[in-house]
Design an enzyme around this catalytic site. Sequence first.
Site, PDB file in Angstrom:
ATOM      1  N   ALA A 287      33.029  39.349  27.184  1.00  0.00           N
ATOM      2  CA  ALA A 287      31.992  40.153  26.855  1.00  0.00           C
ATOM      3  C   ALA A 287      32.635  40.966  25.372  1.00  0.00           C
ATOM      4  CB  ALA A 287      30.749  40.840  27.512  1.00  0.00           C
TER       5      ALA A 287
ATOM      6  N   GLY B  17      34.140  38.767  31.438  1.00  0.00           N
ATOM      7  CA  GLY B  17      33.009  37.874  31.161  1.00  0.00           C
ATOM      8  C   GLY B  17      33.223  36.241  30.793  1.00  0.00           C
TER       9      GLY B  17
ATOM     10  N   GLU C 275      34.279  35.177  34.435  1.00  0.00           N
ATOM     11  CA  GLU C 275      33.236  34.636  34.890  1.00  0.00           C
ATOM     12  C   GLU C 275      32.175  33.738  34.637  1.00  0.00           C
ATOM     13  OE1 GLU C 275      31.967  38.711  33.487  1.00  0.00           O
ATOM     14  OE2 GLU C 275      31.482  39.533  35.756  1.00  0.00           O
TER      15      GLU C 275
ATOM     16  N   GLU D 264      37.762  44.479  33.354  1.00  0.00           N
ATOM     17  CA  GLU D 264      37.054  45.224  32.607  1.00  0.00           C
ATOM     18  C   GLU D 264      37.014  47.062  33.094  1.00  0.00           C
ATOM     19  OE1 GLU D 264      36.279  42.220  34.304  1.00  0.00           O
ATOM     20  OE2 GLU D 264      34.860  42.068  33.615  1.00  0.00           O
TER      21      GLU D 264
HETATM   22  N1  3HC Z   1      35.120  42.121  22.054  1.00  0.00           N
HETATM   23  C1  3HC Z   1      35.361  42.250  20.796  1.00  0.00           C
HETATM   24  N2  3HC Z   1      36.282  42.187  20.111  1.00  0.00           N
HETATM   25  C2  3HC Z   1      37.322  42.061  20.868  1.00  0.00           C
HETATM   26  C3  3HC Z   1      37.441  41.652  22.468  1.00  0.00           C
HETATM   27  C4  3HC Z   1      36.005  42.075  22.925  1.00  0.00           C
HETATM   28  N3  3HC Z   1      35.877  41.116  23.432  1.00  0.00           N
HETATM   29  N4  3HC Z   1      38.641  41.382  22.639  1.00  0.00           N
HETATM   30  C5  3HC Z   1      39.148  41.479  21.381  1.00  0.00           C
HETATM   31  N5  3HC Z   1      38.558  41.905  19.824  1.00  0.00           N
HETATM   32  C6  3HC Z   1      38.920  42.394  18.871  1.00  0.00           C
HETATM   33  C7  3HC Z   1      40.174  43.340  18.714  1.00  0.00           C
HETATM   34  O1  3HC Z   1      39.284  44.226  18.645  1.00  0.00           O
HETATM   35  C8  3HC Z   1      40.664  42.324  17.985  1.00  0.00           C
HETATM   36  O2  3HC Z   1      39.993  43.534  16.539  1.00  0.00           O
HETATM   37  P1  3HC Z   1      40.667  43.176  15.193  1.00  0.00           P
HETATM   38  O3  3HC Z   1      41.822  41.951  14.482  1.00  0.00           O
HETATM   39  O4  3HC Z   1      39.273  43.389  14.802  1.00  0.00           O
HETATM   40  O5  3HC Z   1      41.925  45.038  15.298  1.00  0.00           O
HETATM   41  C9  3HC Z   1      40.751  40.874  17.651  1.00  0.00           C
HETATM   42  O6  3HC Z   1      39.096  41.219  18.526  1.00  0.00           O
HETATM   43  C10 3HC Z   1      42.409  40.976  18.119  1.00  0.00           C
HETATM   44  O7  3HC Z   1      42.651  41.387  19.689  1.00  0.00           O
HETATM   45  P2  3HC Z   1      44.609  41.928  19.685  1.00  0.00           P
HETATM   46  O8  3HC Z   1      44.444  42.573  18.842  1.00  0.00           O
HETATM   47  O9  3HC Z   1      44.394  42.384  21.502  1.00  0.00           O
HETATM   48  O10 3HC Z   1      44.560  40.431  19.972  1.00  0.00           O
HETATM   49  P3  3HC Z   1      46.107  40.137  21.068  1.00  0.00           P
HETATM   50  O11 3HC Z   1      45.756  38.441  20.844  1.00  0.00           O
HETATM   51  O12 3HC Z   1      46.695  40.727  20.837  1.00  0.00           O
HETATM   52  O13 3HC Z   1      45.021  39.804  22.408  1.00  0.00           O
HETATM   53  C11 3HC Z   1      43.257  39.909  24.094  1.00  0.00           C
HETATM   54  C12 3HC Z   1      43.822  39.398  22.697  1.00  0.00           C
HETATM   55  C13 3HC Z   1      43.679  39.982  25.309  1.00  0.00           C
HETATM   56  C14 3HC Z   1      41.725  38.915  24.372  1.00  0.00           C
HETATM   57  C15 3HC Z   1      43.033  41.197  23.847  1.00  0.00           C
HETATM   58  O14 3HC Z   1      42.016  41.125  22.459  1.00  0.00           O
HETATM   59  C16 3HC Z   1      42.254  42.173  24.945  1.00  0.00           C
HETATM   60  O15 3HC Z   1      42.628  42.493  26.131  1.00  0.00           O
HETATM   61  N6  3HC Z   1      40.833  41.620  24.896  1.00  0.00           N
HETATM   62  C17 3HC Z   1      39.977  42.555  25.755  1.00  0.00           C
HETATM   63  C18 3HC Z   1      39.472  42.059  27.140  1.00  0.00           C
HETATM   64  C19 3HC Z   1      39.153  42.608  28.071  1.00  0.00           C
HETATM   65  O16 3HC Z   1      38.742  43.683  27.922  1.00  0.00           O
HETATM   66  N7  3HC Z   1      37.575  41.969  28.228  1.00  0.00           N
HETATM   67  C20 3HC Z   1      36.722  42.243  28.906  1.00  0.00           C
HETATM   68  C21 3HC Z   1      35.393  42.341  28.072  1.00  0.00           C
HETATM   69  S1  3HC Z   1      33.404  43.662  29.439  1.00  0.00           S
HETATM   70  C22 3HC Z   1      33.814  42.265  29.979  1.00  0.00           C
HETATM   71  O17 3HC Z   1      33.431  41.035  29.616  1.00  0.00           O
HETATM   72  C23 3HC Z   1      32.357  42.470  30.766  1.00  0.00           C
HETATM   73  C24 3HC Z   1      31.278  41.269  31.803  1.00  0.00           C
HETATM   74  O18 3HC Z   1      32.105  41.806  33.115  1.00  0.00           O
HETATM   75  C25 3HC Z   1      29.864  41.623  31.544  1.00  0.00           C
END
Ligand code: 3HC
Length: 718
Positions: A63, A107, A110, A130
């Site tokens: 998400a 997400g 999911e 998450e």
């Molecule tokens: N939402 C919004 N922005 C995100 C994002 C997300 N899920 N994931 C990454 N970004 C953004 C980062 O903030 C960063 O922004 P910036 O360049 O402006 O600083 C950019 O994307 C690149 O991210 P990284 O520098 O972290 O890139 P990497 O290539 O090193 O890593 C990744 C990529 C492994 C995907 C890492 O970004 C990550 O772990 N992201 C989070 C993943 C996550 O936690 N997903 C679950 C979200 S909650 C959810 O899905 C709830 C659901 O159950 C309803």
Amino acid sequence: MAELVSLTRQGAVAVITVNNPPVNALSPGVPEGIVECIEQVDADPAVRAAVLIGFGQTFIAGADIKEFGKITSGRKPRGDGLHPLLTRLENCSKPIVAAIHGTAFGGGLEVAMACHYRVAVLSAQVGQPEVKLGIIPGAGGTQRLPRLAGVAKAVEMCALGDPVRASDARDCGIVDAIVDGDGHDDLLRGAIEFSRQAGAKSGPPPKTRDRNEKLLDDGSHPAIFERARDMTARKRRGFLAPQKAIDAVEAATRLSFDDGLRREAELFRECLFSEQSKALIHAFFGERTVRKIPDVPLDTPLLDIRTAAVVGAGTMGGGITMAYLNAGIPVILQEASQPLLDRGLAAIRKNYERSVERGRLTRESAEQKMSMIRPALGYDGFNEADIVIEAVFESMELKKKVFAELDKAARPDAILASNTSTLDIDEIASMTRRPRQVVGHHFFSPANVMRLLEIVRGQQTSKTVLATSMALARRLRKVGVLVGNCRGFVGNRMFGPYRREAQFLVEEGASVREVDEALEDFGMAMGPLATGDLAGLDVGWRIRKEYRHLEPEGVRQPLLEDRLCELGRYGQKTQAGWYRYAEDRSRREDPEVEHIVEQVVERAKIPQRKISRDEIADRCIYALVNEGARILEEGYALRPVDIDIIYLNGYGFPAYRGGPMWHADTVGLRKVCERIREFEKQHGHWWKPAPLLEQLAAEGKTLAEWDQARSAKQSAQA
Ligand code: 3HC
Ligand code: NAI
């Protein structure tokens, strides 16, 4: 491709591509775009099956985390959310195959699980991370994952949040097939082939929600949940979300799919609106914000770092060498004499051997890493190094001598970095003809493990060196944070007052155990006194001796650690410090320390009283906050979040409190400031409130608001 989601055709297979760089997050517009494509797939008689794939480097990474802040601050979220998409995917009459490369997280996974099949390239990873954001999967992850992977695996993945490799995902049933090759194009080819076969099958495509076989209890469920709760209580002490994630998976085993989803939604909202989630999301974005240095553009040209040299093979030099080797960068390791060099090499070897014994490293790769070290006594070969990291004893005289030598031995374009923890980088740089190439790289012990790297900017350090240092930190799998050149830089400068108060509290009547436990209950990985024992009490003792002349006259100074050191109690290394240590490093209280405290206190005539746990925690934590605010005012940290990231990654501050500055904002600066004024009345000198805190408390503002206003002003001026 400008649209967020696009639909193309390859024969009878439709290809739905999500294109929302950089990570294809499910931002508003993406779920709706996929739904539109599914409508077309369903309606088009020429289409037999569909592939859902991400454009660029990755599938959907989850998400859009930025949207959560909007929800919790009461703003109406844009878009329809994820559930309509998941239902639409699942109800599609034609099979939909999720094609996974990069990461299918949160997400993203999911969505993939709501598809009828999943294929992945071998380099892909899937996960429900998450909990690392203080929430739980909120789009059916806790209900669909146990149906695919089994209850035990789902509990582990949802509660710990760690990623799973594609091969494991296939073995446990999350992924149906691994596709040959790597990257988007190979994946698409393999996924289309898989879809053709799926499209040729008769009957409705399989829905994950109906796959209940893996939910049947063979009697093992109670033990699985109990073990998971114990494990998370240990490994994620103080975190709320992991326990809630376990509750949600447990609901999958007890309720129907739809009721399970409802339970998941309730638990998700509880977590989302918690302070913990706000703090952890702050930490997530903070870790990415600290990479940005306002006056160093992101496209600053970088120096190529192919070979490093490390001077000094002691505790830090050895750890730094390992950090470089682990990143595949060969190291010339230099020491003052052959026996010391041998000792340093043996320590590194022993560390790798321990990893081999624990199954974390193969023997071949340990040998291969060792073979990347070139031992040296003089400066032979130093002209090959692109960076030199100095890690000799903490003495200005010695460091100056070493830098003068390095200036001659290293190539003029090489970076010269010092690992000093307290000394003035500019003074060190003044010994060279290249102060622009000199920088502090302050690693934390053990340097091969700890994630923090303070990058100390000298007056003349060039932007290229700073940008290269930030990029290098990532390569070394560290979090690089830029700090200014003041005594102790940011982390240790704040740690001084924190540990000073811990000592004062013992002098005033708290026991050693009470002080450490109060901070451990607050969530610190280790109490301040035990941390001193771990680092070695003699380190601070030596530094205090060197700087004593700078301390103000007539001001109360902590007495106890000096006394412990005089008695040879340096901490874990002498098996005695604030505690006594067994061979296995377990600590126990030591009556001898009580006796030492009594003597010191009696001599100094310090009145004794009972001190509450809350007071202990406030005294130590607000000492951090007050010094942090001074550092911000003086400009030695770029933003409050930089301090938070330093404390989360280098000092065991609880991530669910977001770091000391975020914590202060959460408590409210007015309240924090009042408490600091009370301490000033009681204890005087050390507790003068930082002017910035006083100002913001009076204005009813937070540090985050102050920072936003300041950066808006700076951008307007620019
Ligand atoms: N939402 C919004 N922005 C995100 C994002 C997300 N899920 N994931 C990454 N970004 C953004 C980062 O903030 C960063 O922004 P910036 O360049 O402006 O600083 C950019 O994307 C690149 O991210 P990284 O520098 O972290 O890139 P990497 O290539 O090193 O890593 C990744 C990529 C492994 C995907 C890492 O970004 C990550 O772990 N992201 C989070 C993943 C996550 O936690 N997903 C679950 C979200 S909650 C959810 O899905 C709830 C659901 O159950 C309803
Ligand atoms: P250490 O005493 O374990 O190692 C220093 C090493 O430098 C010794 O092996 C010594 O023989 C070697 N050395 C001395 N002079 C030399 C020379 N001229 N040429 C080559 N080698 C020489 O000390 P430690 O703990 O590794 O500290 C090193 C530096 O790292 C210090 O500046 C310290 O402040 C800093 N630091 C230490 C941390 C810690 O927790 N120990 C944490 C962060 C920084």
